[in-house]
Write a protein that holds these residues in place. Structure first.
Motif, PDB file in Angstrom:
ATOM      1  N   ALA A   1      -4.058  -3.252  -9.029  1.00  0.00           N
ATOM      2  CA  ALA A   1      -5.316  -3.076  -8.292  1.00  0.00           C
ATOM      3  C   ALA A   1      -6.365  -4.113  -8.668  1.00  0.00           C
ATOM      4  O   ALA A   1      -7.366  -4.267  -7.956  1.00  0.00           O
ATOM      5  CB  ALA A   1      -5.871  -1.671  -8.535  1.00  0.00           C
TER       6      ALA A   1
ATOM      7  N   LEU B   1      -0.028  -8.648  -0.705  1.00  0.00           N
ATOM      8  CA  LEU B   1      -1.144  -7.726  -0.904  1.00  0.00           C
ATOM      9  C   LEU B   1      -2.387  -8.545  -1.243  1.00  0.00           C
ATOM     10  O   LEU B   1      -2.385  -9.327  -2.195  1.00  0.00           O
ATOM     11  CB  LEU B   1      -0.819  -6.758  -2.036  1.00  0.00           C
ATOM     12  CG  LEU B   1      -1.623  -5.458  -2.141  1.00  0.00           C
ATOM     13  CD1 LEU B   1      -1.446  -4.616  -0.879  1.00  0.00           C
ATOM     14  CD2 LEU B   1      -1.180  -4.666  -3.368  1.00  0.00           C
TER      15      LEU B   1
ATOM     16  N   ARG C   1      -6.987  -8.686  -1.061  1.00  0.00           N
ATOM     17  CA  ARG C   1      -8.221  -7.898  -1.012  1.00  0.00           C
ATOM     18  C   ARG C   1      -8.988  -8.223   0.266  1.00  0.00           C
ATOM     19  O   ARG C   1      -9.334  -9.374   0.532  1.00  0.00           O
ATOM     20  CB  ARG C   1      -9.072  -8.181  -2.243  1.00  0.00           C
ATOM     21  CG  ARG C   1     -10.286  -7.276  -2.364  1.00  0.00           C
ATOM     22  CD  ARG C   1     -10.889  -7.313  -3.750  1.00  0.00           C
ATOM     23  NE  ARG C   1      -9.910  -6.990  -4.779  1.00  0.00           N
ATOM     24  CZ  ARG C   1      -9.465  -5.767  -5.041  1.00  0.00           C
ATOM     25  NH1 ARG C   1      -9.913  -4.747  -4.319  1.00  0.00           N
ATOM     26  NH2 ARG C   1      -8.574  -5.560  -5.983  1.00  0.00           N
TER      27      ARG C   1
ATOM     28  N   GLN D   1      -8.598   0.006  -5.570  1.00  0.00           N
ATOM     29  CA  GLN D   1      -7.413   0.430  -4.825  1.00  0.00           C
ATOM     30  C   GLN D   1      -7.681   0.591  -3.328  1.00  0.00           C
ATOM     31  O   GLN D   1      -6.750   0.539  -2.520  1.00  0.00           O
ATOM     32  CB  GLN D   1      -6.880   1.769  -5.373  1.00  0.00           C
ATOM     33  CG  GLN D   1      -6.298   1.690  -6.767  1.00  0.00           C
ATOM     34  CD  GLN D   1      -7.348   1.893  -7.852  1.00  0.00           C
ATOM     35  OE1 GLN D   1      -8.549   1.766  -7.593  1.00  0.00           O
ATOM     36  NE2 GLN D   1      -6.902   2.221  -9.058  1.00  0.00           N
TER      37      GLN D   1
ATOM     38  N   LEU E   1      -7.477  -2.991  -0.323  1.00  0.00           N
ATOM     39  CA  LEU E   1      -6.318  -3.879  -0.255  1.00  0.00           C
ATOM     40  C   LEU E   1      -5.552  -3.689   1.047  1.00  0.00           C
ATOM     41  O   LEU E   1      -5.460  -2.574   1.571  1.00  0.00           O
ATOM     42  CB  LEU E   1      -5.382  -3.619  -1.443  1.00  0.00           C
ATOM     43  CG  LEU E   1      -6.006  -3.784  -2.838  1.00  0.00           C
ATOM     44  CD1 LEU E   1      -5.011  -3.397  -3.909  1.00  0.00           C
ATOM     45  CD2 LEU E   1      -6.491  -5.207  -3.044  1.00  0.00           C
TER      46      LEU E   1
ATOM     47  N   GLN F   1      -1.908  -5.076   3.353  1.00  0.00           N
ATOM     48  CA  GLN F   1      -0.607  -5.745   3.349  1.00  0.00           C
ATOM     49  C   GLN F   1      -0.523  -6.713   4.527  1.00  0.00           C
ATOM     50  O   GLN F   1      -0.786  -6.336   5.676  1.00  0.00           O
ATOM     51  CB  GLN F   1       0.528  -4.715   3.466  1.00  0.00           C
ATOM     52  CG  GLN F   1       0.682  -3.802   2.275  1.00  0.00           C
ATOM     53  CD  GLN F   1       1.536  -4.408   1.173  1.00  0.00           C
ATOM     54  OE1 GLN F   1       1.894  -5.579   1.222  1.00  0.00           O
ATOM     55  NE2 GLN F   1       1.860  -3.615   0.166  1.00  0.00           N
TER      56      GLN F   1
ATOM     57  N   ASN G   1      -6.965  -2.014   4.844  1.00  0.00           N
ATOM     58  CA  ASN G   1      -7.456  -1.418   3.600  1.00  0.00           C
ATOM     59  C   ASN G   1      -6.621  -0.230   3.102  1.00  0.00           C
ATOM     60  O   ASN G   1      -7.063   0.507   2.225  1.00  0.00           O
ATOM     61  CB  ASN G   1      -8.923  -0.985   3.728  1.00  0.00           C
ATOM     62  CG  ASN G   1      -9.854  -2.164   3.933  1.00  0.00           C
ATOM     63  OD1 ASN G   1      -9.623  -3.246   3.398  1.00  0.00           O
ATOM     64  ND2 ASN G   1     -10.904  -1.969   4.715  1.00  0.00           N
TER      65      ASN G   1
ATOM     66  N   TRP H   1      -2.800  -0.316  -0.618  1.00  0.00           N
ATOM     67  CA  TRP H   1      -2.446   0.303  -1.906  1.00  0.00           C
ATOM     68  C   TRP H   1      -1.479   1.461  -1.705  1.00  0.00           C
ATOM     69  O   TRP H   1      -0.537   1.638  -2.479  1.00  0.00           O
ATOM     70  CB  TRP H   1      -3.714   0.773  -2.614  1.00  0.00           C
ATOM     71  CG  TRP H   1      -3.457   1.418  -3.938  1.00  0.00           C
ATOM     72  CD1 TRP H   1      -3.514   2.749  -4.247  1.00  0.00           C
ATOM     73  CD2 TRP H   1      -3.080   0.760  -5.158  1.00  0.00           C
ATOM     74  NE1 TRP H   1      -3.210   2.963  -5.563  1.00  0.00           N
ATOM     75  CE2 TRP H   1      -2.947   1.757  -6.151  1.00  0.00           C
ATOM     76  CE3 TRP H   1      -2.862  -0.576  -5.499  1.00  0.00           C
ATOM     77  CZ2 TRP H   1      -2.590   1.452  -7.460  1.00  0.00           C
ATOM     78  CZ3 TRP H   1      -2.504  -0.879  -6.801  1.00  0.00           C
ATOM     79  CH2 TRP H   1      -2.371   0.123  -7.760  1.00  0.00           C
ATOM     80  N   THR H   2      -1.703   2.245  -0.659  1.00  0.00           N
ATOM     81  CA  THR H   2      -0.806   3.374  -0.369  1.00  0.00           C
ATOM     82  C   THR H   2       0.600   2.881  -0.079  1.00  0.00           C
ATOM     83  O   THR H   2       1.585   3.408  -0.609  1.00  0.00           O
ATOM     84  CB  THR H   2      -1.331   4.171   0.833  1.00  0.00           C
ATOM     85  OG1 THR H   2      -2.624   4.689   0.518  1.00  0.00           O
ATOM     86  CG2 THR H   2      -0.406   5.329   1.177  1.00  0.00           C
TER      87      THR H   2
ATOM     88  N   ALA I   1       1.850   0.041  -1.006  1.00  0.00           N
ATOM     89  CA  ALA I   1       2.386  -0.582  -2.215  1.00  0.00           C
ATOM     90  C   ALA I   1       2.964   0.463  -3.157  1.00  0.00           C
ATOM     91  O   ALA I   1       4.023   0.261  -3.761  1.00  0.00           O
ATOM     92  CB  ALA I   1       1.299  -1.396  -2.918  1.00  0.00           C
ATOM     93  N   LYS I   2       2.286   1.593  -3.310  1.00  0.00           N
ATOM     94  CA  LYS I   2       2.790   2.645  -4.197  1.00  0.00           C
ATOM     95  C   LYS I   2       4.122   3.190  -3.705  1.00  0.00           C
ATOM     96  O   LYS I   2       5.048   3.414  -4.497  1.00  0.00           O
ATOM     97  CB  LYS I   2       1.768   3.784  -4.300  1.00  0.00           C
ATOM     98  CG  LYS I   2       0.547   3.472  -5.132  1.00  0.00           C
ATOM     99  CD  LYS I   2      -0.232   4.736  -5.484  1.00  0.00           C
ATOM    100  CE  LYS I   2      -0.704   5.456  -4.244  1.00  0.00           C
ATOM    101  NZ  LYS I   2      -1.486   6.671  -4.590  1.00  0.00           N
TER     102      LYS I   2
END
Length: 393
Positions: A138, A172, A174, A182, A185, A187, A231, A234-235, A237-238
């Motif tokens: 992050a 990924l 910003r 987090q 971000l 993709q 935005n 992050w979801t 990516a996890k």
């Protein structure tokens, strides 16, 4: 009757084994056995053969070109492929970019990119890690700003696995610096031939070239190349990293390696002229590896059962990643111990009379496997995830 021992699964295993025997060429087997850093051509050739059989995406939905196999069928396929020494293919496209586009990408993105992954025509790389943003992803600094119909990307990524083979990157970056790290971000899909991209090779301690650093200098990608929602990177990516951690456990390949260690111990002679397997310490070491693998495989099958029920692996992925990566390191350490002087040569072309045929690739694997406890989230980070998610600490 065991989970795998049903008439249907036995027939499926026989079908896979027959395909491998008739389609896996000796040069592909040698390329797989020779080390970790395989060139693009043999991987693409094998992927094309699998796709022609309809097996290009073992874990993809059938509607998008996959096989529609159950998780148990997929595991059998991976196990048979490992024991036959079949190439892995484009891991980033098949296991990471493809599933992310399937889950979050637009219909246009699915139509454009998925068929070429399955056909082995386009390869991908993962633009996540940076110099100061590895496991703490992050904190990444690469930025993207919208100018008209294009996003302009600046920054850098490092430890870019297979970047020199890739046509495309899922990156990924910003897009909002005013919210918590987090939350800002996104993709992106980036063409690796875009102006402003410069790639620098990083040679690892095994003398192989598999990772790179990449720099973005006003690199442009169309606004349609955002994967999913703005935005929400992050979801995605996890979810992607959870899949990567399950895959990184490398159960079938580790199983094949342990069987190879047993064969090696039975055929190589010790200083006393007897097979190494007659040494009680060697037998004990192999027995511990075998027991630990059985535990790993049992855990992996538990995760497969969850996935078959429609559930994400969750924190169990962290457990598999820890145990699987540690076991891979111990397996290669054992191989080097059994090989002795024969194991110190990195590649067959070095010659010198020291290299035994069964030593090929082991030194490379041993050195490179120092990194398996670091990539996809360092094991220390995985232990924190387990502590918070499972132990409620």
């Amino acid at each position: 009757m065991s989970t795998f021992d049903t008439p249907e699964l036995r027939a499926f295993r026989a079908e896979v084994r027959d395909f491998l025997q008739h389609n896996l060429t000796p040069d592909l087997v040698l390329a797989t056995r020779g080390g970790l850093h395989m060139e693009r051509e043999p991987m693409a050739r094998w992927q094309k053969a699998l796709n022609a059989r309809g097996w290009g995406g073992p874990h993809w939905p059938k509607a998008l070109g996959g096989t529609g196999w159950t998780e148990l069928q997929r595991y059998i396929f991976e196990e048979e492929s490992a024991f036959a020494d079949a190439p892995l293919g484009d891991v980033h496209g098949l296991f990471l970019a493809g599933p992310m586009i399937i889950a979050a990408g637009s219909a246009a993105q699915q139509a454009r990119y998925l068929p070429k992954v399955l056909a082995g025509e386009e390869f991908w790389c993962q633009g996540f890690s940076e110099t100061n943003a590895g496991s703490d992803l992050a904190s990444l600094k690469t930025t993207a700003r919208l100018e008209g119909d294009e996003w302009v990307i600046n920054g850098h990524k490092t430890w870019l696995s297979s970047g020199h083979h890739a046509d495309l990157m899922f990156c990924l970056a910003r897009t909002d610096s005013e919210v918590k790290p987090q939350a800002g971000l996104t993709q992106f899909i980036i063409d690796m031939r875009s102006p402003g991209i410069s790639l620098q090779p990083i040679l690892t301690m095994d003398e192989g070239h598999s990772v790179n650093a990449v720099f973005f200098d006003n690199v442009r990608t169309h606004r349609d190349n955002v994967i999913g929602e703005l935005n929400h990177g992050w979801t995605y990516a996890k979810e992607l990293l959870a899949r990567e951690r399950v895959n990184n456990a490398q159960g079938p390949r580790t199983k094949r390696d342990i069987v190879e260690l047993d064969r090696m111990a039975r055929t190589r002679l010790g200083v006393d002229g007897k097979p190494l397997i007659e040494d009680p310490l060697v037998r004990r070491r192999l027995a511990i590896l075998t027991a630990d693998f059985v535990a790993l495989e049992s855990a992996a099958l538990g995760v497969l059962a969850q996935q078959m029920a429609g559930n994400e692996p969750g924190p169990a992925a962290s457990t598999l990643k820890i145990r699987g990566s540690e076991l891979q390191q111990r397996v290669s350490e054992t191989a080097m111990s059994l090989l002795g002087q024969s194991g110190v040569v990195l590649a067959p072309e070095y010659g010198g009379g020291l290299l035994a045929p069964d030593a090929t690739g082991w030194a490379e694997r041993h050195f490179f496997r120092r990194v398996v406890t670091i990539y996809a989230g360092a094991n220390e980070i995985q232990k924190t995830i387990i502590a918070k998610s499972i132990l409620d600490m």
